[in-house]
Design an enzyme around this catalytic site. Structure first.
Site, PDB file in Angstrom:
ATOM      1  N   ARG A  18       0.750  -1.253  -0.340  1.00  0.00           N
ATOM      2  CA  ARG A  18      -0.316   0.057  -0.331  1.00  0.00           C
ATOM      3  C   ARG A  18       0.672   1.124  -0.027  1.00  0.00           C
ATOM      4  NH1 ARG A  18      -3.118  -2.064   4.895  1.00  0.00           N
ATOM      5  NH2 ARG A  18      -1.455  -3.670   4.873  1.00  0.00           N
ATOM      6  N   GLY A 143      -7.971  -3.021  11.773  1.00  0.00           N
ATOM      7  CA  GLY A 143      -8.647  -4.319  12.456  1.00  0.00           C
ATOM      8  C   GLY A 143      -9.824  -4.165  13.747  1.00  0.00           C
ATOM      9  N   GLU A 156     -10.298  -8.005  11.246  1.00  0.00           N
ATOM     10  CA  GLU A 156      -9.471  -7.081   9.713  1.00  0.00           C
ATOM     11  C   GLU A 156     -10.909  -6.333   8.368  1.00  0.00           C
ATOM     12  OE1 GLU A 156      -6.333  -6.610  10.319  1.00  0.00           O
ATOM     13  OE2 GLU A 156      -6.804  -7.918  12.717  1.00  0.00           O
ATOM     14  N   ARG A 334      31.043  22.083   3.899  1.00  0.00           N
ATOM     15  CA  ARG A 334      31.038  20.704   3.513  1.00  0.00           C
ATOM     16  C   ARG A 334      32.088  20.428   4.161  1.00  0.00           C
ATOM     17  NH1 ARG A 334      32.272  18.695  -1.686  1.00  0.00           N
ATOM     18  NH2 ARG A 334      33.303  20.954  -2.708  1.00  0.00           N
ATOM     19  N   TYR A 388      43.356  21.125  -6.701  1.00  0.00           N
ATOM     20  CA  TYR A 388      43.045  20.119  -7.671  1.00  0.00           C
ATOM     21  C   TYR A 388      43.760  19.827  -8.610  1.00  0.00           C
ATOM     22  CZ  TYR A 388      40.719  15.756  -9.671  1.00  0.00           C
ATOM     23  OH  TYR A 388      40.164  14.839 -10.579  1.00  0.00           O
TER      24      TYR A 388
END
Ligand code: UD1
Ligand code: CA
Length: 496
Positions: A18, A143, A156, A334, A388
């Site tokens: 569901r 239920g 149920e 970060r 880099y």
């Protein structure tokens, strides 16, 4: 203690049909924690050993609980999800205590107090089975708990006769059963003729028909909501989040627009702090006292020191910010950034894996990556740390009191010694000794009166061009084209 002689079984093998997602609902995060972890945490707190019944996406569920380091949890597998009755049966080899506490794994708002209350009532009443019920306006999906000719039973959803459909006392999926009864009763459960599933809930009728006492413990709906659908997940998360916000409010935290805040369960906030609209406080974020976290800022696994201001639209992850600092607006920190007290990180600055010393400033439009900055360093606008080289990352070290002018390019690995100065617009490729001034840019040359001459040339070119077009097209057209204007009579009526 009410928890002695109790072993828990948690049912987590269902397919989450569901939920309409590929992933099991039990992996869905609620306030930053997978759903399956909530009942496990409650049992851990009560020191009750638990067996998790897994099936659908068993490995992913196991992985998701790994980092929570549960001490008292083991797992068994249910081959086919034939229903909750069958799931409990699969855990039979682990029933080593007198009472078996059975929990659906999709009831994340449950509390240790409720479990204690259930166990207490169960033991006091001498029932062979006890379970928790609640009252709900719309019982669809649950239920229904029905008393019929002196027999208690649970219908149920799919099997519920129409006359009981509107019964709003419902079962919530939390039970405790005497082992002796469970061992015998579980074998007797039959498949539902409607769904083909074996319902654990049929145990209630079985016990009741035998004339045994079944104890029912009531609980507020907001502690026992189940999650089958995404809407129910949303509702549960709303409840949990507002509980967290109320908790922090009662500790002196001001929320600008409380209903718009995203806050995770492990977040901590000091008193006198202010949290702006739409802020996301995620993971293990810890905010100090008297902080100001402005609107739409995201803090994830981040520590913020006392008195710090994080302006709006910042994204800070896995970092530590000192006290009395100013961050943003529009800053991004970060990968392990450590910012000392009194630091100022301004607009459009990105910092990655770097340490920024006391009182240092990088106020505008810069990238600082893999760097260590000492105290009282100034980084001018537009400076880029070139960390880099296409294959490796390199470090930049900037000692105390260094001044970097605007628009510098620092090619790592490189070091600027204490008190050094890099002139604006420099490309720094080699180390700068302490107190030196580095200028690394093309020397300026001024050409006398060239500007005036240059403008004269441009005017001449303009005349030639104008004459050419004037001879090939109508005069007014060229004038409009040349000036870049649009002729209004060429435009459609309505847009004029
Ligand atoms: C169940 C109860 C229902 C109750 C509701 C409360 C039954 C038959 N019904 O219905 O009375 O009102 O919970 O929320 O128990 N699971 C397995 N193996 C299976 C089937 C399910 O391990 O073969 C697990 C699921 O992963 C889930 C739990 O059992 O964690 C409950 O299953 P679910 O299908 O959600 O039951 P409900 O229809 O909600
Ligand atoms: Ca359910």
């Amino acid at each position: 203690m009410v928890t002695t002689g109790v072993r828990a079984v948690i049912l987590a093998a269902g397919k989450s049909k569901r939920f309409k997602r590929r992933q099991s609902k039990l992996l869905a995060e609620i306030c930053g924690r997978p759903m399956v972890v909530f009942p496990l945490r409650v049992l851990e707190e009560l020191k009750i050993s638990a067996t998790l019944v897994l099936g659908y996406q068993a490995d992913q569920i196991k992985d998701s609980i790994e980092s929570f380091k549960m001490k008292h949890v083991d797992c068994v597998l249910q081959g086919e999800p034939l229903g909750t009755g069958n799931a409990v049966l699969c855990s039979q080899s682990r029933w080593d205590k007198e009472n078996i506490l059975i929990l659906n794994a999709d009831v994340p708002l449950l509390t240790p107090e409720l479990i204690k209350q259930l166990l207490e009532k169960h033991k006091q009443s001498g029932a062979i089975m006890s379970f928790v019920s609640t009252h709900v306006i719309n019982p669809t999906g649950y239920g229904r708990v029905v008393e019929q000719d002196g027999v208690t039973r649970i219908y149920e959803e799919k099997d519920c006769p129409s006359e009981y459909k509107s019964e709003n006392r419902v079962n919530v999926g939390i039970y405790v059963v005497k082992r002796s009864f469970l061992q015998d009763g579980i074998q007797k459960l039959e498949r539902s003729k409607v769904s083909g599933e074996i319902y654990l809930t049929d145990l209630v009728e079985l016990a009741s028909r035998r004339g045994e006492h079944v104890e029912i413990v009531g609980a507020p709906f907001d502690q026992v909501r189940g999650v089958n659908t995404l809407q129910e997940l949303w509702a549960v998360e709303q409840v949990m989040r507002s509980n967290l916000i109320k908790h922090w409010m009662s500790n002196g935290v001001r929320f600008e627009l409380a209903q718009g805040i995203h806050i995770d369960i492990d977040v901590e906030i000091g008193p006198d702090s202010f949290i702006g609209t739409g802020a996301h406080l995620l993971g293990r974020t810890k905010i100090g006292e008297g902080c100001f976290i402005a609107a739409f800022t995201i803090l994830e696994n981040t520590v913020v020191g006392d008195g710090t201001m994080v302006h709006s639209h910042c994204v800070v992850q896995d970092s530590v910010i000192g006290g009395d600092a100013h961050i943003g607006p529009f800053a991004r920190l970060r990968n392990n950034v450590v910012v000392a007290d009194n630091v100022c990180i301004g607009n459009f600055v990105e910092i990655k894996n770097s340490t920024i010393g006391y009182g240092s400033k990088t106020k505008h439009l810069s990238y600082v990556g893999d760097a260590t900055l000492g105290d009282n360093v100034n980084i001018g606008a537009g400076t880029v740390f070139c960390n880099y080289d296409g294959s490796k990352k390199h470090k930049t070290i900037i000692e105390n009191d260094v001044f970097i002018g605007s628009n510098n390019t620092l090619i790592a690995p490189v070091k600027l010694g204490e008190g050094a100065y890099a002139a604006a617009g420099s490309t720094i490729t080699t180390d700068v000794p302490p107190q030196d001034l580095a200028i690394a840019r093309a020397r300026q040359e001024n050409k006398g009166q060239y500007a005036k001459k240059f403008r004269g040339e441009e005017k001449k070119k303009e005349k030639v061009f104008c004459n050419k077009v004037c001879t090939s097209k109508k005069k007014d057209d060229e004038r409009f084209h040349f000036l870049g204007a649009v002729k209004t009579h060429d435009m459609p009526e309505e847009s004029v």
